[in-house]
Design a protein around this motif. Structure first.
Motif, PDB file in Angstrom:
ATOM      1  N   MET A   1       0.843  -1.371  -0.225  1.00  0.00           N
ATOM      2  CA  MET A   1      -0.004   0.002   0.051  1.00  0.00           C
ATOM      3  C   MET A   1       0.756   1.358  -0.048  1.00  0.00           C
ATOM      4  O   MET A   1       0.269   2.308  -0.337  1.00  0.00           O
ATOM      5  N   THR A   2       2.144   1.182   0.205  1.00  0.00           N
ATOM      6  CA  THR A   2       3.003   2.236   0.201  1.00  0.00           C
ATOM      7  C   THR A   2       4.174   1.758  -0.450  1.00  0.00           C
ATOM      8  O   THR A   2       4.755   0.715  -0.535  1.00  0.00           O
ATOM      9  N   PRO A   3       4.743   2.716  -1.355  1.00  0.00           N
ATOM     10  CA  PRO A   3       4.412   4.127  -1.668  1.00  0.00           C
ATOM     11  C   PRO A   3       2.965   4.210  -2.657  1.00  0.00           C
ATOM     12  O   PRO A   3       2.903   3.418  -3.322  1.00  0.00           O
ATOM     13  N   ASN A   4       2.141   5.174  -2.357  1.00  0.00           N
ATOM     14  CA  ASN A   4       1.105   5.339  -3.157  1.00  0.00           C
ATOM     15  C   ASN A   4       1.176   6.629  -3.833  1.00  0.00           C
ATOM     16  O   ASN A   4       0.623   7.552  -3.456  1.00  0.00           O
ATOM     17  N   GLN A   5       1.710   6.415  -5.153  1.00  0.00           N
ATOM     18  CA  GLN A   5       1.894   7.574  -5.942  1.00  0.00           C
ATOM     19  C   GLN A   5       0.632   8.265  -6.541  1.00  0.00           C
ATOM     20  O   GLN A   5       0.294   9.318  -6.528  1.00  0.00           O
ATOM     21  N   ASN A   6      -0.428   7.483  -6.257  1.00  0.00           N
ATOM     22  CA  ASN A   6      -2.009   7.794  -6.910  1.00  0.00           C
ATOM     23  C   ASN A   6      -2.171   8.911  -5.879  1.00  0.00           C
ATOM     24  O   ASN A   6      -3.109  10.037  -6.095  1.00  0.00           O
ATOM     25  N   ARG A   7      -2.010   8.863  -4.586  1.00  0.00           N
ATOM     26  CA  ARG A   7      -2.219   9.581  -3.340  1.00  0.00           C
ATOM     27  C   ARG A   7      -1.604  10.921  -3.761  1.00  0.00           C
ATOM     28  O   ARG A   7      -2.413  11.968  -3.359  1.00  0.00           O
ATOM     29  N   LEU A   8      -0.291  10.881  -4.001  1.00  0.00           N
ATOM     30  CA  LEU A   8       0.363  12.073  -4.179  1.00  0.00           C
ATOM     31  C   LEU A   8      -0.276  13.100  -5.445  1.00  0.00           C
ATOM     32  O   LEU A   8      -0.200  14.214  -5.423  1.00  0.00           O
ATOM     33  N   GLU A   9      -0.253  11.980  -6.486  1.00  0.00           N
ATOM     34  CA  GLU A   9      -1.097  12.639  -7.710  1.00  0.00           C
ATOM     35  C   GLU A   9      -2.225  13.433  -7.434  1.00  0.00           C
ATOM     36  O   GLU A   9      -2.631  14.814  -7.774  1.00  0.00           O
ATOM     37  N   LEU A  10      -3.228  12.700  -6.650  1.00  0.00           N
ATOM     38  CA  LEU A  10      -4.598  13.413  -6.371  1.00  0.00           C
ATOM     39  C   LEU A  10      -4.439  14.665  -5.433  1.00  0.00           C
ATOM     40  O   LEU A  10      -4.776  15.601  -5.694  1.00  0.00           O
ATOM     41  N   ALA A  11      -3.308  14.538  -4.384  1.00  0.00           N
ATOM     42  CA  ALA A  11      -3.211  15.797  -3.505  1.00  0.00           C
ATOM     43  C   ALA A  11      -2.777  16.789  -4.343  1.00  0.00           C
ATOM     44  O   ALA A  11      -3.231  17.999  -4.150  1.00  0.00           O
ATOM     45  N   GLY A  12      -1.838  16.577  -5.184  1.00  0.00           N
ATOM     46  CA  GLY A  12      -1.304  17.659  -6.031  1.00  0.00           C
ATOM     47  C   GLY A  12      -2.339  18.431  -6.758  1.00  0.00           C
ATOM     48  O   GLY A  12      -2.694  19.695  -7.040  1.00  0.00           O
ATOM     49  N   ARG A  13      -3.283  17.526  -7.532  1.00  0.00           N
ATOM     50  CA  ARG A  13      -4.333  17.997  -8.370  1.00  0.00           C
ATOM     51  C   ARG A  13      -5.356  18.743  -7.553  1.00  0.00           C
ATOM     52  O   ARG A  13      -5.529  19.841  -7.983  1.00  0.00           O
ATOM     53  N   LEU A  14      -5.663  18.428  -6.247  1.00  0.00           N
ATOM     54  CA  LEU A  14      -6.590  19.236  -5.444  1.00  0.00           C
ATOM     55  C   LEU A  14      -5.830  20.562  -4.971  1.00  0.00           C
ATOM     56  O   LEU A  14      -6.606  21.540  -4.918  1.00  0.00           O
ATOM     57  N   ILE A  15      -4.425  20.553  -4.495  1.00  0.00           N
ATOM     58  CA  ILE A  15      -4.060  21.547  -4.068  1.00  0.00           C
ATOM     59  C   ILE A  15      -4.095  22.599  -5.305  1.00  0.00           C
ATOM     60  O   ILE A  15      -4.244  23.838  -4.914  1.00  0.00           O
ATOM     61  N   ASP A  16      -3.600  22.449  -6.357  1.00  0.00           N
ATOM     62  CA  ASP A  16      -3.573  23.137  -7.510  1.00  0.00           C
ATOM     63  C   ASP A  16      -4.961  23.586  -8.005  1.00  0.00           C
ATOM     64  O   ASP A  16      -5.220  24.874  -8.122  1.00  0.00           O
ATOM     65  N   GLU A  17      -5.986  22.768  -7.936  1.00  0.00           N
ATOM     66  CA  GLU A  17      -7.583  23.122  -8.511  1.00  0.00           C
ATOM     67  C   GLU A  17      -7.920  24.066  -7.501  1.00  0.00           C
ATOM     68  O   GLU A  17      -8.759  25.196  -7.698  1.00  0.00           O
ATOM     69  N   TYR A  18      -7.967  23.791  -6.179  1.00  0.00           N
ATOM     70  CA  TYR A  18      -8.702  24.718  -5.045  1.00  0.00           C
ATOM     71  C   TYR A  18      -7.613  25.882  -4.642  1.00  0.00           C
ATOM     72  O   TYR A  18      -7.983  26.303  -3.482  1.00  0.00           O
ATOM     73  N   LYS A  19      -6.271  25.668  -4.936  1.00  0.00           N
ATOM     74  CA  LYS A  19      -5.512  26.831  -4.614  1.00  0.00           C
ATOM     75  C   LYS A  19      -5.377  26.862  -3.113  1.00  0.00           C
ATOM     76  O   LYS A  19      -5.626  28.079  -2.457  1.00  0.00           O
ATOM     77  N   VAL A  20      -5.251  25.869  -2.590  1.00  0.00           N
ATOM     78  CA  VAL A  20      -5.172  25.695  -1.074  1.00  0.00           C
ATOM     79  C   VAL A  20      -4.106  26.678  -0.343  1.00  0.00           C
ATOM     80  O   VAL A  20      -2.898  26.664  -1.030  1.00  0.00           O
ATOM     81  N   ASP A  21      -4.226  27.016   0.749  1.00  0.00           N
ATOM     82  CA  ASP A  21      -3.088  27.878   1.614  1.00  0.00           C
ATOM     83  C   ASP A  21      -2.396  26.838   2.588  1.00  0.00           C
ATOM     84  O   ASP A  21      -1.092  27.281   2.874  1.00  0.00           O
ATOM     85  N   GLY A  22      -2.980  25.617   2.748  1.00  0.00           N
ATOM     86  CA  GLY A  22      -2.191  24.708   3.684  1.00  0.00           C
ATOM     87  C   GLY A  22      -2.972  23.546   3.575  1.00  0.00           C
ATOM     88  O   GLY A  22      -4.154  23.340   3.231  1.00  0.00           O
ATOM     89  N   VAL A  23      -2.140  22.380   4.184  1.00  0.00           N
ATOM     90  CA  VAL A  23      -2.632  20.953   4.298  1.00  0.00           C
ATOM     91  C   VAL A  23      -2.823  20.514   5.542  1.00  0.00           C
ATOM     92  O   VAL A  23      -1.721  20.588   6.233  1.00  0.00           O
ATOM     93  N   ILE A  24      -3.995  20.057   6.143  1.00  0.00           N
ATOM     94  CA  ILE A  24      -4.006  19.305   7.456  1.00  0.00           C
ATOM     95  C   ILE A  24      -4.402  17.907   7.247  1.00  0.00           C
ATOM     96  O   ILE A  24      -5.244  17.501   6.534  1.00  0.00           O
ATOM     97  N   GLU A  25      -3.417  16.899   7.502  1.00  0.00           N
ATOM     98  CA  GLU A  25      -3.637  15.431   7.291  1.00  0.00           C
ATOM     99  C   GLU A  25      -4.032  14.948   8.668  1.00  0.00           C
ATOM    100  O   GLU A  25      -3.342  15.288   9.448  1.00  0.00           O
ATOM    101  N   MET A  26      -5.085  14.249   8.667  1.00  0.00           N
ATOM    102  CA  MET A  26      -5.748  13.506   9.736  1.00  0.00           C
ATOM    103  C   MET A  26      -5.392  12.039   9.733  1.00  0.00           C
ATOM    104  O   MET A  26      -5.735  11.451   8.539  1.00  0.00           O
ATOM    105  N   THR A  27      -4.743  11.442  10.716  1.00  0.00           N
ATOM    106  CA  THR A  27      -4.387   9.946  10.624  1.00  0.00           C
ATOM    107  C   THR A  27      -5.204   9.418  11.924  1.00  0.00           C
ATOM    108  O   THR A  27      -5.057  10.003  13.023  1.00  0.00           O
ATOM    109  N   LEU A  28      -5.751   8.324  11.600  1.00  0.00           N
ATOM    110  CA  LEU A  28      -6.269   7.635  12.776  1.00  0.00           C
ATOM    111  C   LEU A  28      -5.180   7.031  13.559  1.00  0.00           C
ATOM    112  O   LEU A  28      -4.313   6.309  12.803  1.00  0.00           O
ATOM    113  N   GLN A  29      -5.445   7.113  14.935  1.00  0.00           N
ATOM    114  CA  GLN A  29      -4.269   6.420  15.680  1.00  0.00           C
ATOM    115  C   GLN A  29      -4.221   4.820  15.059  1.00  0.00           C
ATOM    116  O   GLN A  29      -5.329   4.288  15.242  1.00  0.00           O
TER     117      GLN A  29
END
Length: 79
Positions: A1-29
């Motif tokens: 399951m890792t490395p997950n290149q698709n996750r990076l590509e999706l994150a990059g597209r969303l960051i660019d499309e929505y012009k985000v100012d910062g990223v908060i990643e939430m991880t389940l303990q």
């Protein structure tokens, strides 16, 4: 399951499309699969996209809501 290149590509597209100012990643303990990717996501967001990043870990209980509120509020103020 890792490395997950698709996750990076999706994150990059969303960051660019929505012009985000910062990223908060939430991880389940104890979700080790996504926790392993945290460093890669952090590097991608901060080095390639040049935007602030924070990772918060939670067990989805109400016990850590105060700490999460404080951390996220401080992150937003930093933006």
């Amino acid at each position: 399951m890792t490395p997950n290149q698709n996750r990076l590509e999706l994150a990059g597209r969303l960051i660019d499309e929505y012009k985000v100012d910062g990223v908060i990643e939430m991880t389940l303990q104890a979700c080790h699969t996504y926790n392993l990717e945290t460093l890669g996501i952090r590097r991608f967001v901060t080095q390639e996209k040049k935007i602030p990043y924070i990772n918060v870990e939670t067990d989805y209980s109400q016990q850590d809501i105060g700490q999460l509120n404080t951390r996220v509020a401080a992150f937003i103020e930093m933006l």
